[in-house]
Write a protein that holds these residues in place. Structure first.
Motif, PDB file in Angstrom:
ATOM      1  N   GLU A 104      36.037   0.411 -14.126  1.00 59.67           N
ATOM      2  CA  GLU A 104      36.318   0.524 -12.401  1.00 59.67           C
ATOM      3  C   GLU A 104      36.586   1.075 -11.302  1.00 59.67           C
ATOM      4  OE1 GLU A 104      38.790  -2.268 -13.448  1.00 59.67           O
ATOM      5  OE2 GLU A 104      38.287  -2.617 -15.085  1.00 59.67           O
ATOM      6  N   VAL A 105      35.317   1.722 -11.885  1.00 57.79           N
ATOM      7  CA  VAL A 105      35.449   3.108 -10.466  1.00 57.79           C
ATOM      8  C   VAL A 105      34.546   2.258  -9.625  1.00 57.79           C
ATOM      9  CG1 VAL A 105      32.287   2.995 -11.716  1.00 57.79           C
ATOM     10  CG2 VAL A 105      33.928   4.876  -9.953  1.00 57.79           C
ATOM     11  N   ASN A 106      33.308   0.971  -9.988  1.00 56.52           N
ATOM     12  CA  ASN A 106      33.024   0.143  -8.941  1.00 56.52           C
ATOM     13  C   ASN A 106      33.783  -1.453  -8.885  1.00 56.52           C
ATOM     14  OD1 ASN A 106      30.914   2.624  -9.569  1.00 56.52           O
ATOM     15  ND2 ASN A 106      31.295   1.399  -7.132  1.00 56.52           N
ATOM     16  N   ASN A 107      33.854  -1.726  -7.899  1.00 59.79           N
ATOM     17  CA  ASN A 107      34.137  -3.513  -7.873  1.00 59.79           C
ATOM     18  C   ASN A 107      32.745  -4.289  -7.581  1.00 59.79           C
ATOM     19  OD1 ASN A 107      37.428  -2.956  -7.272  1.00 59.79           O
ATOM     20  ND2 ASN A 107      37.001  -2.429  -5.108  1.00 59.79           N
ATOM     21  N   TRP A 108      32.922  -5.317  -8.545  1.00 63.42           N
ATOM     22  CA  TRP A 108      31.950  -6.189  -8.228  1.00 63.42           C
ATOM     23  C   TRP A 108      30.888  -6.713  -6.556  1.00 63.42           C
ATOM     24  CZ3 TRP A 108      29.453  -6.371 -12.439  1.00 63.42           C
ATOM     25  CH2 TRP A 108      29.977  -6.065 -13.620  1.00 63.42           C
ATOM     26  N   GLU A 109      32.487  -6.390  -5.923  1.00 64.98           N
ATOM     27  CA  GLU A 109      31.600  -7.017  -4.795  1.00 64.98           C
ATOM     28  C   GLU A 109      30.585  -5.900  -4.362  1.00 64.98           C
ATOM     29  OE1 GLU A 109      34.465  -6.501  -4.961  1.00 64.98           O
ATOM     30  OE2 GLU A 109      35.199  -9.112  -5.002  1.00 64.98           O
ATOM     31  N   GLU A 110      30.565  -4.485  -4.289  1.00 67.77           N
ATOM     32  CA  GLU A 110      29.781  -3.393  -3.868  1.00 67.77           C
ATOM     33  C   GLU A 110      28.607  -3.186  -5.123  1.00 67.77           C
ATOM     34  OE1 GLU A 110      33.707  -0.397  -3.544  1.00 67.77           O
ATOM     35  OE2 GLU A 110      32.593  -0.662  -4.912  1.00 67.77           O
ATOM     36  N   ILE A 111      28.177  -3.937  -5.714  1.00 68.14           N
ATOM     37  CA  ILE A 111      27.397  -3.255  -7.307  1.00 68.14           C
ATOM     38  C   ILE A 111      26.582  -4.631  -7.314  1.00 68.14           C
ATOM     39  CG2 ILE A 111      28.344  -1.437  -8.138  1.00 68.14           C
ATOM     40  CD1 ILE A 111      29.278  -3.199 -10.681  1.00 68.14           C
ATOM     41  N   THR A 112      26.975  -6.310  -7.151  1.00 68.55           N
ATOM     42  CA  THR A 112      26.646  -7.227  -7.724  1.00 68.55           C
ATOM     43  C   THR A 112      24.919  -7.289  -6.749  1.00 68.55           C
ATOM     44  OG1 THR A 112      28.221  -8.808  -7.877  1.00 68.55           O
ATOM     45  CG2 THR A 112      26.789  -9.751  -7.853  1.00 68.55           C
ATOM     46  N   LEU A 113      24.957  -7.573  -6.266  1.00 69.84           N
ATOM     47  CA  LEU A 113      23.435  -7.694  -5.546  1.00 69.84           C
ATOM     48  C   LEU A 113      22.547  -6.508  -5.526  1.00 69.84           C
ATOM     49  CD1 LEU A 113      22.316  -9.221  -3.419  1.00 69.84           C
ATOM     50  CD2 LEU A 113      22.712  -7.312  -1.533  1.00 69.84           C
ATOM     51  N   GLU A 114      23.077  -5.135  -6.135  1.00 65.05           N
ATOM     52  CA  GLU A 114      22.111  -4.247  -6.202  1.00 65.05           C
ATOM     53  C   GLU A 114      21.625  -4.839  -7.776  1.00 65.05           C
ATOM     54  OE1 GLU A 114      22.345   0.477  -6.402  1.00 65.05           O
ATOM     55  OE2 GLU A 114      23.456  -0.582  -7.003  1.00 65.05           O
ATOM     56  N   LEU A 115      22.601  -4.850  -8.482  1.00 66.07           N
ATOM     57  CA  LEU A 115      22.177  -5.041  -9.709  1.00 66.07           C
ATOM     58  C   LEU A 115      21.512  -6.857 -10.357  1.00 66.07           C
ATOM     59  CD1 LEU A 115      25.994  -5.061 -12.012  1.00 66.07           C
ATOM     60  CD2 LEU A 115      23.377  -3.673 -12.576  1.00 66.07           C
ATOM     61  N   ARG A 116      21.707  -7.367  -9.435  1.00 67.21           N
ATOM     62  CA  ARG A 116      21.521  -8.868  -9.354  1.00 67.21           C
ATOM     63  C   ARG A 116      19.905  -8.615  -8.433  1.00 67.21           C
ATOM     64  NH1 ARG A 116      18.851 -12.833  -6.449  1.00 67.21           N
ATOM     65  NH2 ARG A 116      19.572 -11.663  -4.412  1.00 67.21           N
ATOM     66  N   SER A 117      19.262  -7.846  -7.988  1.00 67.23           N
ATOM     67  CA  SER A 117      17.952  -7.779  -7.535  1.00 67.23           C
ATOM     68  C   SER A 117      17.205  -6.431  -8.341  1.00 67.23           C
ATOM     69  CB  SER A 117      18.222  -7.365  -6.308  1.00 67.23           C
ATOM     70  OG  SER A 117      19.187  -7.498  -5.017  1.00 67.23           O
ATOM     71  N   PHE A 118      17.987  -6.238  -8.533  1.00 62.59           N
ATOM     72  CA  PHE A 118      17.217  -4.714  -9.981  1.00 62.59           C
ATOM     73  C   PHE A 118      16.981  -6.060 -11.362  1.00 62.59           C
ATOM     74  CE2 PHE A 118      17.030  -2.660 -14.064  1.00 62.59           C
ATOM     75  CZ  PHE A 118      16.299  -1.573 -13.314  1.00 62.59           C
ATOM     76  N   ILE A 119      17.450  -6.585 -11.631  1.00 62.63           N
ATOM     77  CA  ILE A 119      17.296  -7.751 -12.598  1.00 62.63           C
ATOM     78  C   ILE A 119      16.136  -8.018 -12.924  1.00 62.63           C
ATOM     79  CG2 ILE A 119      17.861  -9.248 -14.466  1.00 62.63           C
ATOM     80  CD1 ILE A 119      20.618  -7.906 -14.168  1.00 62.63           C
ATOM     81  N   LYS A 120      16.128  -9.162 -11.824  1.00 58.00           N
ATOM     82  CA  LYS A 120      15.305  -9.467 -10.544  1.00 58.00           C
ATOM     83  C   LYS A 120      13.802  -9.660 -10.608  1.00 58.00           C
ATOM     84  CE  LYS A 120      14.015 -12.434  -6.730  1.00 58.00           C
ATOM     85  NZ  LYS A 120      13.336 -14.004  -7.911  1.00 58.00           N
ATOM     86  N   GLN A 121      13.925  -8.199  -9.751  1.00 62.57           N
ATOM     87  CA  GLN A 121      12.258  -7.266  -9.969  1.00 62.57           C
ATOM     88  C   GLN A 121      12.192  -7.213 -10.772  1.00 62.57           C
ATOM     89  OE1 GLN A 121      13.103  -4.466  -6.887  1.00 62.57           O
ATOM     90  NE2 GLN A 121      14.023  -5.988  -5.366  1.00 62.57           N
TER      91      GLN A 121
END
Length: 299
Positions: A171-188
């Protein structure tokens, strides 16, 4: 002299040819035809065999998916010998130049799930045919990708199946804060040839589930019917939401069905409603038994 070991897989059309040492480092390749296989002279040679449909190269093995025109028992020894001869004569398995200069572009996008703590990252190619769940970093021997994802402090659990990765967060983070970071990491990670799941470990990780499948014929008729209903009607729906459901047991005395929830389904606030109003009612109707109850076991 390199000696190749022939190993069966859970898919009868796919056979693995294992090497004593690693032939790729943290990279996986999938070739559907000879034109796609420019990075692998060995794979190109294998496609001259008329029954070869797909060639996979990862870790210490080459896996081949065949067309139905032949049976593996008729050709597997000859294929193993061909691979051994090629390698022992100095043939190149993966061309370093091709590998370094050409990424494998993929598309990754996020999908919401009924569980507000879980997000489903859908990839534009197949990742695995075996659903695997990781509760913590110590369980990630089979998945270098999952191991790296757990290094993000907000990642709580990971579930990988077919063409998606379901991530459950703290719960420490909202999806709006971390979705782009996770998506970019998985893609790369995937584009750079990183291994999502190592099939060498997958067989061990799914041994328990395989044993249950093999014991299907020994189950009572009602349990068999329940498994078939779950597989045909329930699993596709929960998979679309980034989760999985597996049969655990059926108690004939109190008519209780126990199921295991994984991925986005595990800990989902709506899972109880889904079990009671959806799955339980479906089983009551299809089995014509109003006394059936469904209980969930979080994996």
């Amino acid at each position: 002299m390199t000696k190749v070991i022939i190993r069966d897989t859970q898919n009868p059309t796919i056979l693995k040819f294992e090497f004593p040492d690693f032939i790729t480092q943290n990279e996986s390749f999938e070739f559907k035809n000879i034109d796609e296989a420019k990075a692998s002279p060995l794979a190109q040679q294998l496609f001259y065999l008329p029954f070869v449909k797909t060639v996979y190269i990862s870790g210490n093995f080459i896996a081949i998916e065949k067309f139905s025109i032949v049976e593996w028992e008729d050709v597997q020894v000859a294929v193993a010998e061909q691979i051994e001869t090629y390698v022992n004569n100095g043939g190149i398995i993966i061309s370093e130049n091709e590998n370094k200069t050409k990424k494998q572009p993929v598309t990754v996008y996020g999908e919401t799930t009924p569980n507000p703590s879980a997000l489903k990252f859908v990839v534009s190619r197949m990742l695995t045919k075996n659903a695997v769940e990781f509760k913590n970093i110590d369980q990630t021997a089979s998945s270098p990708l999952a191991k790296e994802l757990f290094k993000f402090a907000y990642v709580k659990e990971i579930f990988i199946d077919e063409n998606y990765i379901s991530v459950t967060k703290y719960e420490v983070n909202n999806w709006e804060e971390i979705t782009l970071e996770l998506r970019s990491f998985i893609k790369q990670f995937i584009e750079n040839g990183g291994t999502v799941l190592d099939e060498n470990f997958i067989q061990a990780a799914t041994a328990e589930e395989s044993a249950k499948t093999q014991d299907f014929d020994n189950l009572d008729v009602t349990s068999q019917q329940i498994i078939n209903i779950l597989e045909e009607y329930v699993k596709p729906a929960v998979a679309a939401d980034g989760g999985n459901i597996a049969f655990d047991s059926y108690n004939e005395t109190d008519k209780t069905v126990k199921v295991i929830l994984q991925g986005a389904c595990s800990g989902c606030p709506s899972s109880t409603f889904t079990l009671k109003s959806g799955i339980e009612n479906m089983l009551k109707s299809m089995l014509n038994d109003e006394n059936i109850k469904v209980e969930a076991i979080n994996a």
